[in-house]
Enzyme design. Structure first.
Site, PDB file in Angstrom:
ATOM      1  N   GLU A  65      -0.278   5.266 -15.294  1.00 28.66           N
ATOM      2  CA  GLU A  65       0.715   4.468 -16.030  1.00 28.66           C
ATOM      3  C   GLU A  65       0.135   3.153 -16.513  1.00 28.66           C
ATOM      4  O   GLU A  65      -0.972   2.767 -16.121  1.00 28.66           O
ATOM      5  CB  GLU A  65       1.897   4.159 -15.085  1.00 28.66           C
ATOM      6  CG  GLU A  65       1.445   3.295 -13.897  1.00 28.66           C
ATOM      7  CD  GLU A  65       2.530   3.012 -12.867  1.00 28.66           C
ATOM      8  OE1 GLU A  65       3.400   3.877 -12.652  1.00 28.66           O
ATOM      9  OE2 GLU A  65       2.490   1.911 -12.278  1.00 28.66           O
ATOM     10  N   HIS A  67       1.923  -0.898 -17.938  1.00 30.35           N
ATOM     11  CA  HIS A  67       3.131  -1.704 -18.106  1.00 30.35           C
ATOM     12  C   HIS A  67       2.703  -3.137 -18.338  1.00 30.35           C
ATOM     13  O   HIS A  67       1.513  -3.467 -18.213  1.00 30.35           O
ATOM     14  CB  HIS A  67       4.042  -1.581 -16.874  1.00 30.35           C
ATOM     15  CG  HIS A  67       3.307  -1.506 -15.572  1.00 30.35           C
ATOM     16  ND1 HIS A  67       2.570  -2.555 -15.083  1.00 30.35           N
ATOM     17  CD2 HIS A  67       3.142  -0.498 -14.670  1.00 30.35           C
ATOM     18  CE1 HIS A  67       2.024  -2.207 -13.933  1.00 30.35           C
ATOM     19  NE2 HIS A  67       2.337  -0.947 -13.661  1.00 30.35           N
ATOM     20  N   HIS A  71      -0.242  -6.215 -11.361  1.00 30.05           N
ATOM     21  CA  HIS A  71      -0.273  -5.829  -9.948  1.00 30.05           C
ATOM     22  C   HIS A  71      -1.423  -6.535  -9.260  1.00 30.05           C
ATOM     23  O   HIS A  71      -2.487  -6.696  -9.838  1.00 30.05           O
ATOM     24  CB  HIS A  71      -0.606  -4.353  -9.752  1.00 30.05           C
ATOM     25  CG  HIS A  71       0.434  -3.370 -10.102  1.00 30.05           C
ATOM     26  ND1 HIS A  71       1.721  -3.446  -9.661  1.00 30.05           N
ATOM     27  CD2 HIS A  71       0.353  -2.234 -10.821  1.00 30.05           C
ATOM     28  CE1 HIS A  71       2.386  -2.392 -10.114  1.00 30.05           C
ATOM     29  NE2 HIS A  71       1.579  -1.642 -10.824  1.00 30.05           N
ATOM     30  N   HIS A 105      -3.688   2.656 -15.089  1.00 32.70           N
ATOM     31  CA  HIS A 105      -4.205   2.678 -13.714  1.00 32.70           C
ATOM     32  C   HIS A 105      -3.637   3.866 -12.951  1.00 32.70           C
ATOM     33  O   HIS A 105      -2.533   4.349 -13.241  1.00 32.70           O
ATOM     34  CB  HIS A 105      -3.898   1.363 -12.982  1.00 32.70           C
ATOM     35  CG  HIS A 105      -2.466   0.950 -13.033  1.00 32.70           C
ATOM     36  ND1 HIS A 105      -1.912   0.327 -14.128  1.00 32.70           N
ATOM     37  CD2 HIS A 105      -1.448   1.076 -12.132  1.00 32.70           C
ATOM     38  CE1 HIS A 105      -0.644   0.082 -13.893  1.00 32.70           C
ATOM     39  NE2 HIS A 105      -0.315   0.533 -12.684  1.00 32.70           N
ATOM     40  N   CYS A 119       0.750  -3.764  -2.373  1.00 33.39           N
ATOM     41  CA  CYS A 119       0.863  -4.091  -3.799  1.00 33.39           C
ATOM     42  C   CYS A 119       1.917  -5.173  -4.011  1.00 33.39           C
ATOM     43  O   CYS A 119       3.058  -5.047  -3.566  1.00 33.39           O
ATOM     44  CB  CYS A 119       1.234  -2.836  -4.589  1.00 33.39           C
ATOM     45  SG  CYS A 119       1.420  -3.137  -6.348  1.00 33.39           S
TER      46      CYS A 119
HETATM   47 MN    MN Z   1       1.697   0.246 -11.881  1.00 33.91          MN
END
Ligand code: MN
Length: 151
Positions: A65, A67, A71, A105, A119
């Protein structure tokens, strides 16, 4: 405001935390394999972040994914590999991974061990985006990425 949360100690045992539920990784229909999620911190006071522990079982993988949100990840258990953009990196316990905005990632527990990672994300964040067929084709044109996705 729940003042109590600031004083709580969540005792760890075998990569679980007392009072913390082990959840399904994602429930939005995104593709993944054998991943659990535990939310260790869900924002309080002046700290509007979520701190999660994800664990990928041997042979499993997180969603591929991207976005807008960032992170910050720290490997907490085992080893595996991660895809960052078009690069594949070996990762092991203690490694820190920064995943900037809009970078594809994925984490894979493809080294015969589970891969657990902490995370950190903002509570307020955009939804994940999956690769289009075109993007997947482009990613797979890199030999290392192609091998990674097939492992
Ligand atoms: Mn992610």
């Amino acid at each position: 405001m729940e003042k109590g949360i600031a004083m709580k100690v969540f005792q760890a045992k075998d990569y679980t935390w007392e009072g913390v539920e082990k959840l399904i990784y994602k429930e939005d229909g995104s593709p993944f394999k054998d991943v659990t999620r535990q939310v260790l911190f869900d924002g309080a006071f002046d700290l509007p972040v979520q701190f999660r522990y994800f664990e990928v079982g041997i042979g499993g993988y997180s969603t591929l994914e991207h976005h807008e949100h960032t992170h910050m990840v720290m490997i907490f258990r085992g080893k595996g590999e991660c895809l960052l953009g078009t690069e594949v990196k070996a990762v092991k316990e203690g490694d820190v991974i920064v995943i900037p905005s809009s970078v594809f990632h994925q984490f894979r527990a493809n080294q015969g061990e589970p891969l657990g990672f902490l995370c950190l994300v903002n509570q307020d964040r955009d939804k994940v985006k999956l690769p289009t067929e075109e993007e997947l084709e482009l990613l797979s044109s890199h030999e290392a990425v192609k091998n990674f996705l097939e492992k």
